[in-house]
Design a protein around this motif. Sequence first.
Motif, PDB file in Angstrom:
ATOM      1  N   ASN A 288       0.811  -1.211   0.000  1.00 37.87           N
ATOM      2  CA  ASN A 288       0.000   0.000   0.000  1.00 37.87           C
ATOM      3  C   ASN A 288       0.850   1.269   0.000  1.00 37.87           C
ATOM      4  OD1 ASN A 288      -2.180  -1.688   0.020  1.00 37.87           O
ATOM      5  ND2 ASN A 288      -2.875  -1.183   2.075  1.00 37.87           N
ATOM      6  N   VAL A 289       1.987   1.223   0.693  1.00 34.07           N
ATOM      7  CA  VAL A 289       2.909   2.360   0.654  1.00 34.07           C
ATOM      8  C   VAL A 289       3.366   2.619  -0.777  1.00 34.07           C
ATOM      9  CG1 VAL A 289       5.273   3.060   1.241  1.00 34.07           C
ATOM     10  CG2 VAL A 289       3.753   2.238   3.028  1.00 34.07           C
ATOM     11  N   VAL A 290       3.761   1.552  -1.454  1.00 35.22           N
ATOM     12  CA  VAL A 290       4.255   1.678  -2.831  1.00 35.22           C
ATOM     13  C   VAL A 290       3.143   2.170  -3.760  1.00 35.22           C
ATOM     14  CG1 VAL A 290       5.157   0.407  -4.811  1.00 35.22           C
ATOM     15  CG2 VAL A 290       6.082  -0.019  -2.529  1.00 35.22           C
ATOM     16  N   MET A 291       1.954   1.623  -3.627  1.00 33.09           N
ATOM     17  CA  MET A 291       0.843   2.020  -4.489  1.00 33.09           C
ATOM     18  C   MET A 291       0.458   3.482  -4.261  1.00 33.09           C
ATOM     19  SD  MET A 291       0.311  -0.512  -6.416  1.00 33.09           S
ATOM     20  CE  MET A 291      -1.190   0.045  -7.226  1.00 33.09           C
ATOM     21  N   GLN A 292       0.451   3.919  -2.984  1.00 36.76           N
ATOM     22  CA  GLN A 292       0.174   5.325  -2.691  1.00 36.76           C
ATOM     23  C   GLN A 292       1.212   6.229  -3.353  1.00 36.76           C
ATOM     24  OE1 GLN A 292       0.147   5.686   1.569  1.00 36.76           O
ATOM     25  NE2 GLN A 292      -1.813   4.662   1.837  1.00 36.76           N
ATOM     26  N   ASP A 293       2.469   5.827  -3.253  1.00 35.01           N
ATOM     27  CA  ASP A 293       3.555   6.627  -3.787  1.00 35.01           C
ATOM     28  C   ASP A 293       3.487   6.697  -5.305  1.00 35.01           C
ATOM     29  OD1 ASP A 293       5.922   8.166  -3.399  1.00 35.01           O
ATOM     30  OD2 ASP A 293       7.119   6.464  -4.061  1.00 35.01           O
ATOM     31  N   ILE A 294       3.228   5.561  -5.931  1.00 34.48           N
ATOM     32  CA  ILE A 294       3.129   5.531  -7.394  1.00 34.48           C
ATOM     33  C   ILE A 294       1.971   6.405  -7.867  1.00 34.48           C
ATOM     34  CG2 ILE A 294       2.524   4.053  -9.360  1.00 34.48           C
ATOM     35  CD1 ILE A 294       4.112   1.806  -8.009  1.00 34.48           C
ATOM     36  N   GLY A 295       0.828   6.290  -7.193  1.00 37.34           N
ATOM     37  CA  GLY A 295      -0.335   7.086  -7.575  1.00 37.34           C
ATOM     38  C   GLY A 295      -0.080   8.580  -7.452  1.00 37.34           C
ATOM     39  N   PHE A 296       0.560   8.978  -6.360  1.00 41.37           N
ATOM     40  CA  PHE A 296       0.849  10.397  -6.143  1.00 41.37           C
ATOM     41  C   PHE A 296       1.817  10.924  -7.202  1.00 41.37           C
ATOM     42  CE2 PHE A 296       3.596  13.649  -4.150  1.00 41.37           C
ATOM     43  CZ  PHE A 296       2.639  14.632  -3.933  1.00 41.37           C
ATOM     44  N   LYS A 297       2.880  10.181  -7.461  1.00 45.99           N
ATOM     45  CA  LYS A 297       3.891  10.653  -8.409  1.00 45.99           C
ATOM     46  C   LYS A 297       3.372  10.636  -9.845  1.00 45.99           C
ATOM     47  CE  LYS A 297       7.807   9.686  -5.428  1.00 45.99           C
ATOM     48  NZ  LYS A 297       8.924   8.788  -5.084  1.00 45.99           N
ATOM     49  N   ARG A 298       2.493   9.702 -10.155  1.00 41.39           N
ATOM     50  CA  ARG A 298       1.894   9.698 -11.489  1.00 41.39           C
ATOM     51  C   ARG A 298       0.983  10.912 -11.659  1.00 41.39           C
ATOM     52  NH1 ARG A 298       1.701   6.968 -16.093  1.00 41.39           N
ATOM     53  NH2 ARG A 298      -0.257   6.798 -17.244  1.00 41.39           N
ATOM     54  N   ALA A 299       0.273  11.292 -10.612  1.00 38.60           N
ATOM     55  CA  ALA A 299      -0.579  12.480 -10.693  1.00 38.60           C
ATOM     56  C   ALA A 299       0.257  13.730 -10.945  1.00 38.60           C
ATOM     57  CB  ALA A 299      -1.385  12.638  -9.410  1.00 38.60           C
ATOM     58  N   GLN A 300       1.482  13.745 -10.423  1.00 39.47           N
ATOM     59  CA  GLN A 300       2.358  14.890 -10.643  1.00 39.47           C
ATOM     60  C   GLN A 300       2.967  14.891 -12.044  1.00 39.47           C
ATOM     61  OE1 GLN A 300       4.994  14.377  -7.156  1.00 39.47           O
ATOM     62  NE2 GLN A 300       4.199  16.332  -6.422  1.00 39.47           N
ATOM     63  N   SER A 301       3.345  13.709 -12.524  1.00 41.55           N
ATOM     64  CA  SER A 301       4.031  13.632 -13.824  1.00 41.55           C
ATOM     65  C   SER A 301       3.068  13.589 -15.008  1.00 41.55           C
ATOM     66  CB  SER A 301       4.955  12.408 -13.860  1.00 41.55           C
ATOM     67  OG  SER A 301       4.198  11.211 -13.740  1.00 41.55           O
ATOM     68  N   LYS A 302       1.907  12.980 -14.827  1.00 42.85           N
ATOM     69  CA  LYS A 302       0.938  12.846 -15.917  1.00 42.85           C
ATOM     70  C   LYS A 302      -0.472  13.185 -15.408  1.00 42.85           C
ATOM     71  CE  LYS A 302       3.601   9.301 -18.369  1.00 42.85           C
ATOM     72  NZ  LYS A 302       4.024  10.208 -19.455  1.00 42.85           N
ATOM     73  N   PRO A 303      -0.691  14.444 -15.036  1.00 43.64           N
ATOM     74  CA  PRO A 303      -1.976  14.812 -14.441  1.00 43.64           C
ATOM     75  C   PRO A 303      -3.174  14.567 -15.360  1.00 43.64           C
ATOM     76  CG  PRO A 303      -0.689  16.772 -14.984  1.00 43.64           C
ATOM     77  CD  PRO A 303       0.222  15.604 -15.127  1.00 43.64           C
ATOM     78  N   GLU A 304      -2.998  14.781 -16.655  1.00 45.53           N
ATOM     79  CA  GLU A 304      -4.130  14.592 -17.569  1.00 45.53           C
ATOM     80  C   GLU A 304      -4.543  13.132 -17.635  1.00 45.53           C
ATOM     81  OE1 GLU A 304      -5.890  17.047 -18.793  1.00 45.53           O
ATOM     82  OE2 GLU A 304      -4.504  18.398 -17.749  1.00 45.53           O
ATOM     83  N   LYS A 305      -3.587  12.235 -17.611  1.00 43.13           N
ATOM     84  CA  LYS A 305      -3.889  10.800 -17.620  1.00 43.13           C
ATOM     85  C   LYS A 305      -4.643  10.395 -16.361  1.00 43.13           C
ATOM     86  CE  LYS A 305      -1.909   9.143 -21.414  1.00 43.13           C
ATOM     87  NZ  LYS A 305      -2.688   8.402 -22.443  1.00 43.13           N
ATOM     88  N   VAL A 306      -4.216  10.942 -15.217  1.00 48.66           N
ATOM     89  CA  VAL A 306      -4.871  10.615 -13.953  1.00 48.66           C
ATOM     90  C   VAL A 306      -6.277  11.213 -13.915  1.00 48.66           C
ATOM     91  CG1 VAL A 306      -4.752  10.862 -11.432  1.00 48.66           C
ATOM     92  CG2 VAL A 306      -2.678  10.364 -12.743  1.00 48.66           C
ATOM     93  N   LYS A 307      -6.427  12.417 -14.427  1.00 46.61           N
ATOM     94  CA  LYS A 307      -7.766  13.008 -14.529  1.00 46.61           C
ATOM     95  C   LYS A 307      -8.696  12.103 -15.331  1.00 46.61           C
ATOM     96  CE  LYS A 307      -6.546  17.947 -14.494  1.00 46.61           C
ATOM     97  NZ  LYS A 307      -6.571  19.171 -15.318  1.00 46.61           N
ATOM     98  N   GLU A 308      -8.199  11.649 -16.468  1.00 48.61           N
ATOM     99  CA  GLU A 308      -8.996  10.787 -17.338  1.00 48.61           C
ATOM    100  C   GLU A 308      -9.379   9.490 -16.625  1.00 48.61           C
ATOM    101  OE1 GLU A 308      -8.493   8.441 -21.632  1.00 48.61           O
ATOM    102  OE2 GLU A 308      -7.019   9.947 -21.019  1.00 48.61           O
ATOM    103  N   PHE A 309      -8.416   8.927 -15.897  1.00 48.68           N
ATOM    104  CA  PHE A 309      -8.660   7.682 -15.162  1.00 48.68           C
ATOM    105  C   PHE A 309      -9.727   7.880 -14.091  1.00 48.68           C
ATOM    106  CE2 PHE A 309      -7.657   5.260 -11.290  1.00 48.68           C
ATOM    107  CZ  PHE A 309      -7.828   3.967 -11.760  1.00 48.68           C
ATOM    108  N   LEU A 310      -9.572   8.933 -13.281  1.00 49.75           N
ATOM    109  CA  LEU A 310     -10.532   9.184 -12.207  1.00 49.75           C
ATOM    110  C   LEU A 310     -11.924   9.494 -12.766  1.00 49.75           C
ATOM    111  CD1 LEU A 310      -8.322  11.382  -9.835  1.00 49.75           C
ATOM    112  CD2 LEU A 310      -8.970   8.995  -9.490  1.00 49.75           C
ATOM    113  N   THR A 311     -11.966  10.262 -13.840  1.00 51.28           N
ATOM    114  CA  THR A 311     -13.256  10.616 -14.448  1.00 51.28           C
ATOM    115  C   THR A 311     -13.978   9.378 -14.957  1.00 51.28           C
ATOM    116  OG1 THR A 311     -12.455  12.814 -15.070  1.00 51.28           O
ATOM    117  CG2 THR A 311     -14.366  11.968 -16.263  1.00 51.28           C
ATOM    118  N   LYS A 312     -13.258   8.499 -15.629  1.00 47.50           N
ATOM    119  CA  LYS A 312     -13.883   7.276 -16.146  1.00 47.50           C
ATOM    120  C   LYS A 312     -14.418   6.408 -15.010  1.00 47.50           C
ATOM    121  CE  LYS A 312     -11.549   6.773 -20.609  1.00 47.50           C
ATOM    122  NZ  LYS A 312     -10.614   5.943 -21.418  1.00 47.50           N
ATOM    123  N   LYS A 313     -13.689   6.361 -13.914  1.00 48.16           N
ATOM    124  CA  LYS A 313     -14.146   5.577 -12.761  1.00 48.16           C
ATOM    125  C   LYS A 313     -15.445   6.149 -12.207  1.00 48.16           C
ATOM    126  CE  LYS A 313     -11.071   2.293 -11.999  1.00 48.16           C
ATOM    127  NZ  LYS A 313     -11.459   0.854 -11.933  1.00 48.16           N
TER     128      LYS A 313
END
Length: 507
Positions: free
Chosen positions: A244-269
């Motif tokens: 869970n530590v690793v998954m939290q960290d990956i999710g946070f850093k992906r939101a910083q590096s690829k915010p549009e991709k994360v927006k798209e992912f969250l919106t689809k969910k």
Amino acid sequence: MDTSKSDFDVLIVGAGISGIGMAAHLEEHCRGKSYAILERRENLGGTWDLFRYPGVRSDSDMHTLGFIFEPWKHEKSIADGSAILEYLNRIVDERGIRENIRFGMRVETADFDSKRARWIVSVVTPEGERKRLTANWLYLGSGYYDYDEPYDPGFELGEFAGDVVHPQFWPEDLSYEGKNVVVIGSGATAVTIVPSMAKRAAKVTMLQRTPTWMFSRPARDGMANFLRKVLPEETAYKITRWKNVVMQDIGFKRAQSKPEKVKEFLTKKMQGHLGDKYDATAFTPPYDPWDQRLCLVPDADLFEAIKDGKAEVVTGRIARFGKDSVALEDGREIPADIIVTATGLKLAIAGKIAVSVDGTPVDFAQRFYYKGCMFSNLPNLAVVFGYLNASWTLRADLNAAYVCDVLNMMDEKGADIAVPALTEAEAAALEEDDIFDFSSGYIQRSKAIMPKNAVGFPWRLNQDYRVDRKQMKSDPIDDGILHFKALPHAPADEAAPARSGSTQSTI
């Protein structure tokens, strides 16, 4: 505990997660040290005892919000407040911590006497009686927000005739069966309250000025529950925690590096959960994910309440409050029998304790963090301010372990004082960093009172647990910055007993 004892090696302020965690580390790693926990309330638990609003629960998984030394054994990893209190109570009873807690003790002042290496701590009892305790070390586990005052947005309630409540002070006798409820706010508290109240209310409206990014996950961690069946409890917990530590960290850093991709992912969910009830206006924030903390929606409960017609999310600005409604600037009116002002917290530094050294007040806003735990030129004091992008307890565990290492190093050196030394010239040469790169209102409103943050370790409060964990393990305690000092002779006067403790009867 023996209430005649007044001098300790360590005084811990707060019997919430941070304070209990420090006590448990002392019990295991500094067994000869005397300590007491000063808790202003009549029960332990801190936040989890204070908040009594419907549905109160963790907003992160209990495998990381739980302690590193105590496995989380419940089936649900997104836990109800009562389950968290049960966990904390079991720890203090099994580890002999409860007998060291003094309830009903509000700490007002703490002054470090450098000639005696003693914190002189004044407390007030519920009866208004002032008493004094002394200690070599002070550990502030008092949380990050003001327990007495929530954030007040300055609503003019006008002629509103219904009940108005704030989640921080939830009345036990509030009846909302069959009533129209308006919850003002869009943060974690609002997202928790709305689906819970919707089970009994006629309709619950979450009224937000700005949408919040949300994501849903099951309240039960399938992998964790499977591992507990096939592996020893502690092993299963360690694997799940690190996963869970690793998954939290990956999710946070992906939101910083690829915010549009994360927006798209969250919106689809969210679209998948809500179907034709999805409203882009209500669920598309004007900022990137993790510019503010993401809101957890366990088991999609908020989305299910919306689909069932028991809840709705409305975006708009309040024009006025009517007798039984909230009127918006665009002309809409929302029926309201009850208004819940989930408008946020007010941050507080050091539990609002007046901290001083040799009588000179300490302005924390002029001090640099040291290793996210201590402060520049402030002796024998540590504090916990958890992560914004991960579970609070991750830092609480790191800091408690670090302080134990410092205490043991002091014993090895025969030192009475440990202080992170920073000269004026060195401080001027430090490149400062934004202490919290978050746009959340409660963060922005409080920056003026927050300690300073440098770009580089060790003079910073970092927001990367994995980096901190590695750094805290590899960086030596005796790093040349943390200065150790022994007193020239043992204190002779009874106001400053020897470091091993005393039994003078002042409380």
